[in-house]
Scaffold this motif. Structure first.
Motif, PDB file in Angstrom:
ATOM      1  N   GLU A 173       0.821  -1.209   0.000  1.00  0.00           N
ATOM      2  CA  GLU A 173       0.000   0.000   0.000  1.00  0.00           C
ATOM      3  C   GLU A 173       0.856   1.260   0.000  1.00  0.00           C
ATOM      4  O   GLU A 173       0.547   2.227  -0.696  1.00  0.00           O
ATOM      5  N   MET A 174       1.910   1.264   0.775  1.00  0.00           N
ATOM      6  CA  MET A 174       2.778   2.443   0.823  1.00  0.00           C
ATOM      7  C   MET A 174       3.502   2.642  -0.519  1.00  0.00           C
ATOM      8  O   MET A 174       3.667   3.776  -0.966  1.00  0.00           O
ATOM      9  N   MET A 175       3.879   1.558  -1.177  1.00  0.00           N
ATOM     10  CA  MET A 175       4.489   1.672  -2.509  1.00  0.00           C
ATOM     11  C   MET A 175       3.461   2.248  -3.491  1.00  0.00           C
ATOM     12  O   MET A 175       3.773   3.124  -4.286  1.00  0.00           O
ATOM     13  N   GLY A 206       4.893   5.587  -3.910  1.00  0.00           N
ATOM     14  CA  GLY A 206       5.916   5.260  -4.889  1.00  0.00           C
ATOM     15  C   GLY A 206       7.274   5.034  -4.248  1.00  0.00           C
ATOM     16  O   GLY A 206       8.307   5.144  -4.902  1.00  0.00           O
ATOM     17  N   LEU A 207       7.273   4.729  -2.953  1.00  0.00           N
ATOM     18  CA  LEU A 207       8.508   4.534  -2.198  1.00  0.00           C
ATOM     19  C   LEU A 207       8.446   3.239  -1.392  1.00  0.00           C
ATOM     20  O   LEU A 207       7.369   2.839  -0.959  1.00  0.00           O
ATOM     21  N   THR A 208       9.605   2.650  -1.181  1.00  0.00           N
ATOM     22  CA  THR A 208       9.685   1.530  -0.256  1.00  0.00           C
ATOM     23  C   THR A 208       9.693   2.103   1.150  1.00  0.00           C
ATOM     24  O   THR A 208      10.525   2.940   1.485  1.00  0.00           O
ATOM     25  N   ALA A 229      13.327   9.759   3.958  1.00  0.00           N
ATOM     26  CA  ALA A 229      13.673  11.188   4.041  1.00  0.00           C
ATOM     27  C   ALA A 229      13.219  11.963   2.808  1.00  0.00           C
ATOM     28  O   ALA A 229      12.923  13.157   2.898  1.00  0.00           O
ATOM     29  N   GLU A 230      13.155  11.306   1.634  1.00  0.00           N
ATOM     30  CA  GLU A 230      12.761  12.028   0.421  1.00  0.00           C
ATOM     31  C   GLU A 230      11.265  12.357   0.369  1.00  0.00           C
ATOM     32  O   GLU A 230      10.823  13.133  -0.478  1.00  0.00           O
ATOM     33  N   PHE A 231      10.470  11.769   1.281  1.00  0.00           N
ATOM     34  CA  PHE A 231       9.048  12.101   1.329  1.00  0.00           C
ATOM     35  C   PHE A 231       8.915  13.501   1.939  1.00  0.00           C
ATOM     36  O   PHE A 231       9.528  13.804   2.950  1.00  0.00           O
ATOM     37  N   PRO A 232       8.139  14.390   1.331  1.00  0.00           N
ATOM     38  CA  PRO A 232       8.089  15.783   1.789  1.00  0.00           C
ATOM     39  C   PRO A 232       7.590  15.947   3.219  1.00  0.00           C
ATOM     40  O   PRO A 232       6.787  15.156   3.701  1.00  0.00           O
ATOM     41  N   PHE A 233       8.080  16.997   3.854  1.00  0.00           N
ATOM     42  CA  PHE A 233       7.670  17.338   5.214  1.00  0.00           C
ATOM     43  C   PHE A 233       7.418  18.836   5.299  1.00  0.00           C
ATOM     44  O   PHE A 233       8.352  19.640   5.324  1.00  0.00           O
TER      45      PHE A 233
END
Length: 167
Positions: free
Chosen positions: A60-62, A66-68, A102-106
């Motif tokens: 689901e998270m992928m 689009g990330l592991t 870390a590449e997921f926006p914050f």
């Protein structure tokens, strides 16, 4: 890819659901999502036949990011009884701690990610990981507001009945 089958049963106005959800944290915030015109909620879905709960969460998270997303550990197994959208729900939930890359926006308090998931239009945002914030934002399942500031060190079994915890 074979057709996926959610584990969900409906009998009259009652529904059983097998739910898998993940809690991802960053800088004192937890990631939540909203379906179009629905409540804020934790990331997750119904479990599916042929998948372990951890496999469901990773898939689901992928699909959504689009990330592991590494799944770190199981926090709670919850028997959740509640009323929602004119149904009485009996939900068995597995709630995991996951690591948001870390590449997921914050950007706290803003919608930071959107995705179309079938008929669902999901919007993701970071909210403060505090009892006060989760209570004020009315984020289900409601037991998490009481637990968010002190996550269990080992998996914990809970029974939650629309506002009442039976340990």
């Amino acid at each position: 890819m074979s057709k996926r089958t959610p584990i969900r049963l409906t009998q009259g106005a009652a529904r059983f659901n097998y739910r898998i959800a993940g809690l991802g944290f960053r800088d004192g915030h937890v990631l939540v999502h909203r379906r179009a015109r629905a409540l804020l909620d934790l990331s997750g879905r119904s479990g599916e036949i042929g998948e372990t709960s951890e496999e469901t969460l990773k898939r689901e998270m992928m699909e959504e990011f689009g990330l592991t997303v590494p799944v770190l550990r199981l926090l709670w197994i919850v028997e959740n009884f509640f009323h929602y959208e004119q149904r009485d729900w009996h939900e068995l939930g597995f709630y995991y701690l996951m690591e948001i890359p870390a590449e997921f926006p914050f950007q706290p308090h803003e919608i930071i990610h959107r995705v179309e998931d079938g008929d669902n239009h999901l919007q993701f945002k970071w909210v403060p990981a505090t009892r006060a914030a989760l209570t004020a934002l009315d984020i289900p399942p409601y037991f998490i507001a009481d637990e968010i500031e002190n996550l269990p060190g080992a998996p914990r079994h809970l029974v939650w009945r629309d506002g009442n915890l039976d340990d």
